[in-house]
Design a protein around this motif. Structure first.
Motif, mmCIF file in Angstrom:
data_model
loop_
_atom_site.group_PDB
_atom_site.id
_atom_site.type_symbol
_atom_site.label_atom_id
_atom_site.label_comp_id
_atom_site.label_asym_id
_atom_site.label_seq_id
_atom_site.Cartn_x
_atom_site.Cartn_y
_atom_site.Cartn_z
ATOM 1 N N MET A 195 0.881 -1.150 0.151
ATOM 2 C CA MET A 195 -0.030 0.076 -0.145
ATOM 3 C C MET A 195 0.666 1.231 -0.156
ATOM 4 O O MET A 195 1.786 1.381 0.840
ATOM 5 N N PRO A 196 0.402 2.114 -0.799
ATOM 6 C CA PRO A 196 1.224 3.551 -0.615
ATOM 7 C C PRO A 196 1.462 3.946 0.524
ATOM 8 O O PRO A 196 0.376 4.156 1.367
ATOM 9 N N ALA A 197 2.170 4.837 1.004
ATOM 10 C CA ALA A 197 2.270 5.279 2.163
ATOM 11 C C ALA A 197 1.741 6.991 2.112
ATOM 12 O O ALA A 197 2.661 7.851 1.464
ATOM 13 N N TYR A 198 0.636 6.848 2.512
ATOM 14 C CA TYR A 198 0.016 8.325 2.277
ATOM 15 C C TYR A 198 0.118 9.533 3.397
ATOM 16 O O TYR A 198 0.649 8.860 4.496
ATOM 17 N N GLY A 199 0.074 10.704 3.003
ATOM 18 C CA GLY A 199 0.227 11.671 3.839
ATOM 19 C C GLY A 199 -0.959 11.928 4.857
ATOM 20 O O GLY A 199 -1.943 11.239 4.715
ATOM 21 N N SER A 200 -0.752 12.864 5.664
ATOM 22 C CA SER A 200 -1.894 13.171 6.664
ATOM 23 C C SER A 200 -2.367 14.448 6.632
ATOM 24 O O SER A 200 -1.667 15.390 5.829
ATOM 25 N N VAL A 201 -3.655 14.667 6.524
ATOM 26 C CA VAL A 201 -4.241 16.165 6.777
ATOM 27 C C VAL A 201 -3.842 16.893 7.770
ATOM 28 O O VAL A 201 -4.336 16.615 8.871
ATOM 29 N N THR A 202 -2.989 17.972 7.816
ATOM 30 C CA THR A 202 -2.614 18.801 8.979
ATOM 31 C C THR A 202 -3.318 20.120 8.903
ATOM 32 O O THR A 202 -4.011 20.581 8.041
ATOM 33 N N PRO A 203 -3.133 20.755 9.961
ATOM 34 C CA PRO A 203 -3.865 21.998 10.211
ATOM 35 C C PRO A 203 -3.617 22.915 8.779
ATOM 36 O O PRO A 203 -4.433 23.737 8.293
ATOM 37 N N ASP A 204 -2.439 22.871 8.396
ATOM 38 C CA ASP A 204 -1.858 23.650 7.390
ATOM 39 C C ASP A 204 -2.567 23.474 6.038
ATOM 40 O O ASP A 204 -2.980 24.338 5.262
ATOM 41 N N PHE A 205 -2.782 22.022 5.776
ATOM 42 C CA PHE A 205 -3.375 21.608 4.771
ATOM 43 C C PHE A 205 -4.679 22.020 4.668
ATOM 44 O O PHE A 205 -5.441 22.328 3.639
ATOM 45 N N LEU A 206 -5.478 21.856 5.886
ATOM 46 C CA LEU A 206 -6.683 22.223 5.937
ATOM 47 C C LEU A 206 -6.885 23.682 5.778
ATOM 48 O O LEU A 206 -7.824 24.187 4.963
ATOM 49 N N SER A 207 -6.153 24.597 6.171
ATOM 50 C CA SER A 207 -6.140 26.034 5.801
ATOM 51 C C SER A 207 -5.992 26.229 4.167
ATOM 52 O O SER A 207 -6.596 26.941 3.581
ATOM 53 N N GLN A 208 -5.262 25.522 3.471
ATOM 54 C CA GLN A 208 -5.179 25.484 2.114
ATOM 55 C C GLN A 208 -6.578 25.042 1.339
ATOM 56 O O GLN A 208 -6.887 25.779 0.335
ATOM 57 N N LEU A 209 -6.879 24.026 2.105
ATOM 58 C CA LEU A 209 -8.232 23.573 1.580
ATOM 59 C C LEU A 209 -9.380 24.712 1.728
ATOM 60 O O LEU A 209 -10.155 24.709 0.724
ATOM 61 N N GLU A 210 -9.387 25.275 2.726
ATOM 62 C CA GLU A 210 -10.424 26.233 3.036
ATOM 63 C C GLU A 210 -10.196 27.364 2.066
ATOM 64 O O GLU A 210 -11.233 28.153 1.647
ATOM 65 N N ALA A 211 -9.031 27.828 1.831
ATOM 66 C CA ALA A 211 -8.719 28.912 0.915
ATOM 67 C C ALA A 211 -9.247 28.608 -0.619
ATOM 68 O O ALA A 211 -9.934 29.242 -1.454
ATOM 69 N N ILE A 212 -9.443 27.224 -1.096
ATOM 70 C CA ILE A 212 -9.881 26.788 -2.048
ATOM 71 C C ILE A 212 -11.469 26.917 -2.276
ATOM 72 O O ILE A 212 -11.993 27.293 -3.237
ATOM 73 N N ALA A 213 -12.204 26.498 -1.138
ATOM 74 C CA ALA A 213 -13.564 26.257 -0.946
ATOM 75 C C ALA A 213 -13.788 26.742 0.332
ATOM 76 O O ALA A 213 -14.405 26.175 1.193
ATOM 77 N N PRO A 214 -13.751 28.166 0.701
ATOM 78 C CA PRO A 214 -14.206 28.833 1.601
ATOM 79 C C PRO A 214 -15.645 28.346 2.394
ATOM 80 O O PRO A 214 -16.466 28.447 1.420
ATOM 81 N N GLY A 215 -15.778 28.089 3.391
ATOM 82 C CA GLY A 215 -16.732 27.698 4.287
ATOM 83 C C GLY A 215 -17.343 26.474 3.694
ATOM 84 O O GLY A 215 -18.543 26.181 4.343
ATOM 85 N N ARG A 216 -16.648 25.639 3.016
ATOM 86 C CA ARG A 216 -17.309 24.368 2.506
ATOM 87 C C ARG A 216 -16.219 23.186 2.766
ATOM 88 O O ARG A 216 -16.377 22.096 2.186
ATOM 89 N N VAL A 217 -15.642 23.459 3.920
ATOM 90 C CA VAL A 217 -14.521 22.391 4.361
ATOM 91 C C VAL A 217 -14.903 21.990 5.785
ATOM 92 O O VAL A 217 -14.939 22.727 6.589
ATOM 93 N N THR A 218 -14.764 20.846 5.973
ATOM 94 C CA THR A 218 -15.066 20.259 7.644
ATOM 95 C C THR A 218 -14.129 19.234 7.687
ATOM 96 O O THR A 218 -13.313 18.519 6.772
ATOM 97 N N ALA A 219 -13.549 19.031 9.138
ATOM 98 C CA ALA A 219 -12.668 18.286 9.414
ATOM 99 C C ALA A 219 -12.913 17.410 10.488
ATOM 100 O O ALA A 219 -13.608 18.008 11.495
ATOM 101 N N GLY A 220 -12.451 16.277 10.967
ATOM 102 C CA GLY A 220 -12.456 15.727 12.141
ATOM 103 C C GLY A 220 -14.076 15.160 12.513
ATOM 104 O O GLY A 220 -14.956 14.847 11.625
ATOM 105 N N GLU A 221 -14.585 15.368 13.566
ATOM 106 C CA GLU A 221 -16.006 15.118 14.130
ATOM 107 C C GLU A 221 -16.958 16.224 13.406
ATOM 108 O O GLU A 221 -17.972 15.866 13.495
ATOM 109 N N GLU A 222 -16.349 17.182 12.656
ATOM 110 C CA GLU A 222 -17.350 18.097 12.094
ATOM 111 C C GLU A 222 -17.878 17.520 10.679
ATOM 112 O O GLU A 222 -18.662 17.907 10.003
#
Length: 475
Positions: free
Chosen positions: A1-28
């Protein structure tokens, strides 16, 4: 299996910049995103989810994931039955549910262009309002068109009109690198190199993400009539289907089902539609047959000839549903089979094999006999006109692990019989996560190696919907 990366706070910030208000993480994250309609194949939440609105957004999200080696799973309405949209390795889930616009019609060339989150029911109704018919008709009307195309889900009208892939003219696709490309065109035919359009259809989101579709339409028929045809037993019911196919009457749909699953469906609907007893004879099985044509007058001789054939083959009666309320009631009962089973069953597994139409009776009797060796019960129905059978193993009493072990043994033998009769292990639900082992057994190492090779060309990092269709290679 490929060694996948993890979703970090910085990565989430970049996702939010792409789709503002439409990103959720964790228990959300919406808990529904962890499963499809068949949770027995696993419940796995994504680390983050994005509700995309456009091709450009999806491309940006996928490129970000590609750069960080994070898996991406695409989800439409989540109505699949093989775990195909379950994010097994976490990562990012992209929902296309909000990309639900019908963009344009070309009524001179009978095409429609739309986003992948458009629901089948939405397109069916809107096309009819434009005087057109979109023929593919899977039982789940609240599925998205993107999901239908990704699994080549075709449904009940396949006997006359063919499969979903016959109605896909062109698509816009985001590749695993984030690159946007286009496959196909609105023209009627092509001999222009490898057909990448048809490679994408049925690939279950493992090669690219469909973000726009151009689909073929037909002129809407002027009249539609269904026949409800009860038989005393399943064998003569099914044996009638090849004769009906050879009759030249050109039915739009031919469905079969036993009395038990009808009772389940009608209990769910709280309404009885089909007769249980005809002139003192208990009904054991039914055909539900639909014809369409330019007018009711044109269909009258077709109905008469069909009724004569059916009665001569042992039908107990032929009931005509020729008004909107009657048609709605008849097909509501048929369309609610799965919902009825789900409501009344704690543990459920399914297959949707395809066998030659003439082998349906032999296959169903084999399944019935085989099931006697296990502690679950079977319920089944099918598209008798094209040999696509839906067989459900159901239990309210077994422990989960016991059920899984028994079903695995049952399915292994059932799929072996499928291949023996010249069939295929899936007609429209796809392979997803639930049928990986059985596909490998059915098609062999050479074909699996070819599929892996195609996957590696499109998706060298293995980030797109990993863990579906076949197991991941080590890297």
């Amino acid at each position: 299996m490929p060694a996948y990366g993890s979703v970090t706070p910085d990565f989430l910030s970049q996702l939010e910049a792409i789709a503002p208000g439409r990103v959720t993480a964790g228990e959300e994250v919406n808990p529904d995103y962890a499963r499809d309609e068949m949770p027995i194949y696993g419940v796995h939440p994504p680390e983050a989810a994005v509700e995309a609105l456009s091709t450009e957004e999806i491309a940006a999200v996928v490129k970000l994931c590609y750069d960080h080696n994070i898996p991406v799973t695409t989800r439409g309405a989540g109505t699949g039955l093989v775990g195909g949209c379950v994010p097994v390795f976490g990562g990012v889930l992209i929902s296309t549910a909000r990309m639900n616009q019908i963009l344009s019609y070309d009524l001179e060339n009978f095409t429609v262009t739309l986003q992948p989150g458009v629901l089948l029911q939405q397109l069916a109704e809107d096309a009819m309002a434009h005087g057109c018919l979109y023929p593919p008709d899977p039982g789940e009307k609240l599925a998205t068109l993107g999901g239908n195309v990704s699994t080549n889900a075709s449904g009940m009208r396949g006997v006359k009109y063919g499969a979903t892939r016959d109605y896909v003219k062109a698509m816009t696709v985001v590749l695993p690198t984030g690159e946007v490309t286009h496959f196909g065109s609105a023209v009627s035919k092509t001999s222009s190199g490898y057909n990448l359009l048809h490679l994408m259809i049925g690939s279950e989101g493992t090669l690219g993400i469909i973000t726009e579709l151009t689909l073929k339409l037909l002129p809407a028929p002027g009249a539609v009539v269904s026949l409800v045809v009860p038989f005393a037993a399943l064998a003569p019911c099914i044996a009638t289907v090849p004769k009906l196919r050879r009759s030249g009457l050109d039915p739009q749909a031919i469905e079969f089902f036993e009395k038990e699953i009808l009772i389940t469906s009608e209990a769910y609907l709280e309404k009885q539609v089909f007769p249980r007893v005809v002139e003192g004879t208990q009904v054991g099985a039914y055909l539900l047959i639909t014809f369409d044509g330019p007018s009711m007058e044109a269909l009258e001789p077709v109905i008469e000839k069909a009724a004569e054939l059916l009665l001569a083959e042992g039908a107990l009666d032929v009931l005509v549903a020729d008004t909107p309320p009657k048609l709605k009631d008849a097909w509501a009962a048929r369309s609610s089979f799965l919902e009825g089973i789900e409501e009344q069953t704690k543990l459920l597994d399914e297959c949707d094999v395809v066998v030659p139409v003439t082998r349906i009776p032999e296959y169903v009797l084999y399944a019935d006999d085989l099931a006697k060796h296990y502690d679950f019960r079977l319920q089944y129905f099918g598209h008798a006109g094209d040999g696509n059978l839906h067989i459900y193993a159901c239990s309210n009493d077994l422990e989960r692990e016991v059920f899984l072990a028994q079903v695995d043994d049952f399915m292994t033998k059932l799929y072996a019989k499928t291949m023996e009769l010249g069939g295929q292990i899936s007609g429209e639900h796809g392979i997803g996560r639930g049928k990986i082992k059985y596909l490998a057994q059915a098609v062999g190492e050479t074909n699996i190696a070819l599929m892996r090779g195609i996957k590696e060309v499109f998706d060298p990092k293995g980030i797109l919907n990993p863990g579906k269709i076949f197991t991941l290679s080590e890297s």
